[in-house]
Scaffold this motif. Structure first.
Motif, mmCIF file in Angstrom:
data_model
loop_
_atom_site.group_PDB
_atom_site.id
_atom_site.type_symbol
_atom_site.label_atom_id
_atom_site.label_comp_id
_atom_site.label_asym_id
_atom_site.label_seq_id
_atom_site.Cartn_x
_atom_site.Cartn_y
_atom_site.Cartn_z
ATOM 1 N N LEU A 1 55.025 62.407 43.483
ATOM 2 C CA LEU A 1 54.662 63.396 44.504
ATOM 3 C C LEU A 1 54.131 62.746 45.791
ATOM 4 O O LEU A 1 53.745 63.435 46.723
ATOM 5 C CB LEU A 1 53.602 64.358 43.966
ATOM 6 C CG LEU A 1 54.135 65.521 43.133
ATOM 7 C CD1 LEU A 1 53.070 66.578 42.973
ATOM 8 C CD2 LEU A 1 55.378 66.136 43.724
ATOM 9 N N GLY A 2 54.114 61.428 45.807
ATOM 10 C CA GLY A 2 53.685 60.734 47.025
ATOM 11 C C GLY A 2 52.172 60.634 47.163
ATOM 12 O O GLY A 2 51.667 60.144 48.174
ATOM 13 N N LEU A 3 51.418 61.086 46.150
ATOM 14 C CA LEU A 3 49.949 61.067 46.267
ATOM 15 C C LEU A 3 49.419 59.635 46.273
ATOM 16 O O LEU A 3 48.619 59.259 47.133
ATOM 17 C CB LEU A 3 49.300 61.857 45.122
ATOM 18 C CG LEU A 3 49.729 63.315 44.961
ATOM 19 C CD1 LEU A 3 49.007 63.951 43.780
ATOM 20 C CD2 LEU A 3 49.418 64.096 46.230
ATOM 21 N N SER A 4 49.893 58.820 45.311
ATOM 22 C CA SER A 4 49.380 57.440 45.274
ATOM 23 C C SER A 4 49.920 56.636 46.446
ATOM 24 O O SER A 4 49.224 55.772 46.983
ATOM 25 C CB SER A 4 49.688 56.762 43.935
ATOM 26 O OG SER A 4 51.033 56.897 43.621
ATOM 27 N N GLY A 5 51.167 56.910 46.854
ATOM 28 C CA GLY A 5 51.734 56.213 48.012
ATOM 29 C C GLY A 5 50.922 56.491 49.260
ATOM 30 O O GLY A 5 50.583 55.579 50.019
ATOM 31 N N PHE A 6 50.547 57.756 49.461
ATOM 32 C CA PHE A 6 49.757 58.107 50.648
ATOM 33 C C PHE A 6 48.337 57.548 50.560
ATOM 34 O O PHE A 6 47.772 57.121 51.566
ATOM 35 C CB PHE A 6 49.731 59.634 50.823
ATOM 36 C CG PHE A 6 50.628 60.081 51.946
ATOM 37 C CD1 PHE A 6 52.001 59.926 51.837
ATOM 38 C CD2 PHE A 6 50.112 60.615 53.109
ATOM 39 C CE1 PHE A 6 52.840 60.303 52.874
ATOM 40 C CE2 PHE A 6 50.937 61.005 54.157
ATOM 41 C CZ PHE A 6 52.304 60.851 54.035
ATOM 42 N N ALA A 7 47.773 57.579 49.334
ATOM 43 C CA ALA A 7 46.425 57.006 49.174
ATOM 44 C C ALA A 7 46.445 55.530 49.556
ATOM 45 O O ALA A 7 45.576 55.052 50.297
ATOM 46 C CB ALA A 7 45.950 57.179 47.729
ATOM 47 N N ALA A 8 47.466 54.818 49.065
ATOM 48 C CA ALA A 8 47.571 53.390 49.389
ATOM 49 C C ALA A 8 47.803 53.202 50.882
ATOM 50 O O ALA A 8 47.251 52.282 51.494
ATOM 51 C CB ALA A 8 48.706 52.763 48.596
ATOM 52 N N LEU A 9 48.588 54.087 51.463
ATOM 53 C CA LEU A 9 48.859 53.991 52.905
ATOM 54 C C LEU A 9 47.551 54.112 53.698
ATOM 55 O O LEU A 9 47.319 53.363 54.654
ATOM 56 C CB LEU A 9 49.846 55.078 53.322
ATOM 57 C CG LEU A 9 50.136 55.175 54.814
ATOM 58 C CD1 LEU A 9 50.801 53.902 55.321
ATOM 59 C CD2 LEU A 9 51.027 56.377 55.124
ATOM 60 N N GLY A 10 46.712 55.039 53.283
ATOM 61 C CA GLY A 10 45.426 55.206 53.965
ATOM 62 C C GLY A 10 44.627 53.913 53.936
ATOM 63 O O GLY A 10 44.104 53.459 54.962
ATOM 64 N N ALA A 11 44.568 53.300 52.752
ATOM 65 C CA ALA A 11 43.807 52.055 52.625
ATOM 66 C C ALA A 11 44.437 50.950 53.470
ATOM 67 O O ALA A 11 43.736 50.195 54.148
ATOM 68 C CB ALA A 11 43.759 51.630 51.160
ATOM 69 N N VAL A 12 45.758 50.880 53.434
ATOM 70 C CA VAL A 12 46.470 49.823 54.170
ATOM 71 C C VAL A 12 46.240 49.974 55.682
ATOM 72 O O VAL A 12 46.026 48.987 56.394
ATOM 73 C CB VAL A 12 47.976 49.862 53.815
ATOM 74 C CG1 VAL A 12 48.814 49.130 54.838
ATOM 75 C CG2 VAL A 12 48.189 49.243 52.434
ATOM 76 N N ILE A 13 46.243 51.208 56.167
ATOM 77 C CA ILE A 13 45.989 51.439 57.596
ATOM 78 C C ILE A 13 44.578 50.953 57.953
ATOM 79 O O ILE A 13 44.369 50.303 58.975
ATOM 80 C CB ILE A 13 46.166 52.935 57.951
ATOM 81 C CG1 ILE A 13 47.661 53.287 57.921
ATOM 82 C CG2 ILE A 13 45.574 53.255 59.328
ATOM 83 C CD1 ILE A 13 47.953 54.758 58.096
ATOM 84 N N ALA A 14 43.622 51.262 57.067
ATOM 85 C CA ALA A 14 42.244 50.815 57.324
ATOM 86 C C ALA A 14 42.175 49.290 57.395
ATOM 87 O O ALA A 14 41.529 48.724 58.276
ATOM 88 C CB ALA A 14 41.315 51.344 56.234
ATOM 89 N N PHE A 15 42.865 48.612 56.467
ATOM 90 C CA PHE A 15 42.881 47.139 56.482
ATOM 91 C C PHE A 15 43.546 46.622 57.755
ATOM 92 O O PHE A 15 43.054 45.708 58.411
ATOM 93 C CB PHE A 15 43.669 46.598 55.287
ATOM 94 C CG PHE A 15 42.870 46.549 54.023
ATOM 95 C CD1 PHE A 15 41.734 45.749 53.941
ATOM 96 C CD2 PHE A 15 43.244 47.281 52.910
ATOM 97 C CE1 PHE A 15 40.990 45.697 52.779
ATOM 98 C CE2 PHE A 15 42.507 47.230 51.737
ATOM 99 C CZ PHE A 15 41.384 46.442 51.676
ATOM 100 N N ALA A 16 44.708 47.214 58.074
ATOM 101 C CA ALA A 16 45.512 46.703 59.193
ATOM 102 C C ALA A 16 44.773 46.839 60.523
ATOM 103 O O ALA A 16 44.933 46.012 61.409
ATOM 104 C CB ALA A 16 46.851 47.425 59.238
ATOM 105 N N PHE A 17 43.951 47.885 60.673
ATOM 106 C CA PHE A 17 43.251 48.089 61.943
ATOM 107 C C PHE A 17 41.821 47.540 61.926
ATOM 108 O O PHE A 17 41.016 47.848 62.795
ATOM 109 C CB PHE A 17 43.258 49.574 62.318
ATOM 110 C CG PHE A 17 44.612 50.040 62.793
ATOM 111 C CD1 PHE A 17 45.017 49.813 64.099
ATOM 112 C CD2 PHE A 17 45.489 50.649 61.924
ATOM 113 C CE1 PHE A 17 46.273 50.202 64.537
ATOM 114 C CE2 PHE A 17 46.755 51.050 62.351
ATOM 115 C CZ PHE A 17 47.143 50.826 63.658
ATOM 116 N N GLY A 18 41.517 46.749 60.907
ATOM 117 C CA GLY A 18 40.216 46.081 60.875
ATOM 118 C C GLY A 18 39.076 46.957 60.404
ATOM 119 O O GLY A 18 37.917 46.681 60.717
#
Lengths: 268, 321
Positions: free
Chosen positions: B83-100
């Motif tokens: 359902l894309g829930l874990s993919g989106f959760a990971a995306l949120g974390a990855v965005i936080a990492f990528a933008f410092g």
């Protein structure tokens, strides 16, 4: 007189800043700072990568204990300082703070002045500021020598890794090329994928190659660096191979790569 | 005592045994894990216990959400990844990492899991059946996967890249009780929502039309399950990164023992997911690799073959898994 005696007594009573006695480093980039600056008997363990081919001070790592760097294994070594560049948990500072172990974050410095400051800071924390001063003096001398020998022109230089990554602006390799007296052909921010067509159409004066001679990359036929068109282009271009150990981490010893590029530019 | 109760009891005992083993087993040999010296206390109670507890809670959250989503979508391959829930959760974390903003990675994971839940449920509002809902989820999941790959592609330096990769491979290394409480809180919220939907899930086994005919509120069931799954997945991903497979495998592993009623599968699936992940984490700690294997990798390496074997055995008996 009395105040002088009091002041002296106070100074004598104040203990010197304690240097760490059980240092653990979590990755091979952090290992280089520890190996360069600390005494052997200060080192409780280095990372498993400390004896890799591209570990700058790998010879000094011989005989020292290694760790996988998990929290449990590190704490079992009773460290009083953990040194990290990218190894261990991403929130290493918070994690080790729970156990009252300070974390020294090193590396990741994309310019020589930042690498210099990082080195001095690490040397102070590891209890040997004089070693940091010696290394930075050497770095300053070598940078000055490169500046003195640079020609008025700034020939176009491209850095290419065997994995197909090309260094852009804001990377240590960009600073290395500038220190060598060259001009980085890539002005994009950070790292970019090999612009093969562009490179063949407008070849730079010099291509600095990274990790092409490295065992693991040499034997991988699927890497972009092994592309037949690139191989042909490299055969006809002026290239210089950079020692992997000088460029595997962003740190002060990347000056060795700058000297290699400068020598290749002078020879042209 | 029903088959589901017996299975739950057995899995609860297995979970306790796995948690006890997790205190004992690790890279540092301990003669007596209950010794009172400082070193042993730190290793056992401040490192191994929070880590094992976090692994259990993450596994339970993923197992529970997997069972609920399989019941809702009537699809044995469904889980929060579909359902894309874990993919989106990971995306949120990855965005936080990528933008410092690494410190906000867990919060970003939670927020993005709920955003995915809202998108799936809103777009799927007019969907004709569970297949449409799953297709919307697959689309979202692929989109999140693409953006995560883009972030890896554009990582500013090797350090940031290492953090991003570590997150996407999943791990409970160096987790504290604070992390365990965070997952536990979201598991409690998610479990409450999903258990409220249990009767709706039961009715759905008759088909949507029949379920509606006997008075089941399908829209309410859908919202409760998807929001509950988002809470479970968001909490789990926020703390441990992406850990796949447990959500698909745990319900299948217990279905043979507890029966096919989706409502009765919820608790055993949570217990099975928890026990699975604690066992996988013990394996990760004991394997003499140069760097510790990531838990997400180990979960798939251990669970994959076991799952395939069980599915093959059930198929040879003529039933689905």
């Amino acid at each position: 007189m009395r105040w002088l005696l009091c002041a002296m007594a106070l100074v004598l009573a104040t203990p010197a800043a304690a240097e760490p006695r059980r240092i653990v480093s979590l990755d091979y980039c952090a290992d280089q700072f520890v190996l360069a600056l600390a005494d052997r008997d200060q080192i409780a363990a280095l990372s498993r990568g400390s004896r890799r081919d591209d570990s700058f001070y790998r010879a000094r790592a011989a005989g020292l204990r290694q760790t996988r760097g998990t929290l449990e294994e590190v704490l079992a070594l009773r460290p009083d300082l953990v040194v990290r560049n990218w190894g261990g948990p991403w929130d290493a500072e918070t994690v080790y703070a729970r156990f009252h172990v300070p974390v020294l974050q090193v590396g990741g410095t994309p310019t020589f002045p930042e690498a210099r400051a990082d080195l001095l800071d690490a040397a102070r924390t590891l209890g040997h500021p004089e070693r940091g001063a010696t290394l930075t003096r050497d770095l300053d001398l070598r940078l000055a020598r490169l500046r003195a020998n640079a020609s008025a022109q700034t020939p176009a230089v491209m850095y290419l890794s065997a994995g197909g990554a090309v260094a852009g602006a804001g990377t240590m390799m960009d600073a290395v090329i500038a220190a060598a007296g060259g001009r980085n052909v890539r002005t994009d921010a950070s790292w970019v994928v090999l612009p093969l067509e562009h490179m063949i159409e407008t070849p730079p004066a010099l291509i600095a190659l990274g990790f092409f001679e490295h065992g693991r990359t040499r034997s991988n036929p699927w890497l972009p660096g092994q592309h037949p068109a690139l191989r042909r282009a490299l055969a006809g271009a002026r290239t210089v191979s950079l020692p992997s150990a000088t460029i595997a981490c962003e740190a002060w010893y990347a000056i060795g790569a700058a000297e290699r590029i400068a020598a290749a530019l002078r020879a042209s | 005592m029903t088959a589901a109760h017996r299975t739950s009891l057995a899995l609860a005992l297995l979970s306790f045994a796995a948690l006890a083993a997790a205190l004992w087993l690790g890279p540092t040999p301990l003669a007596d894990p209950f010794a009172t010296d400082d070193a042993t206390r730190t290793i056992v109670w401040e490192i191994r216990f929070p880590r094992a507890l976090t692994a259990w809670l993450v596994g339970a959250a993923l197992g529970l959400s997997g069972a609920a989503l399989q019941g809702l979508l009537r699809n044995p391959l469904a889980d929060s990844g579909v359902l894309g829930l874990s993919g989106f959760a990971a995306l949120g974390a990855v965005i936080a990492f990528a933008f410092g903003f690494a410190a906000f990675a867990p919060l970003a994971a939670l927020v993005f899991a709920f955003i995915a839940a809202l998108i799936v449920t809103s777009l799927g509002w007019s969907a004709r059946g569970p297949a449409s809902l799953a297709l919307i989820g697959v689309g979202l999941s692929s989109f999140a996967g693409g953006l995560i790959a883009l972030a890896l592609n554009l990582a500013p330096n090797p350090g940031a890249l290492a953090d991003l990769i570590n997150w996407t491979l999943g791990s409970v290394e160096a987790r504290s009780l604070d992390h365990a409480f965070l997952v536990a809180a979201f598991l409690a919220v998610g479990a409450a929502l999903i258990l409220f939907a249990a009767r709706g899930l039961q009715a759905l086994t008759l088909g949507e039309e029949a379920a509606a005919a006997i008075g089941a509120n399908l829209s309410r069931t859908r919202w409760l399950v998807i929001l509950g799954a988002a809470a479970c997945t968001g909490g789990a991903t926020a703390v441990a990164g992406i850990i796949g497979f447990v959500g698909v495998a745990a319900p299948h592993l217990v279905r043979a023992l507890a029966g096919h009623d989706p409502a009765r599968l919820l608790v055993p699936s949570a217990l099975a997911g928890g026990a699975m992940l604690v066992c996988a984490d013990i394996a990760v700690r004991l394997l003499p690799t140069d760097t510790e294997l990531k838990l997400g990798v180990a979960a798939a390496l251990i669970g994959g073959p076991v799952f395939a074997l069980i599915a093959a055995r059930l198929a040879s008996r003529g039933g689905d898994s």
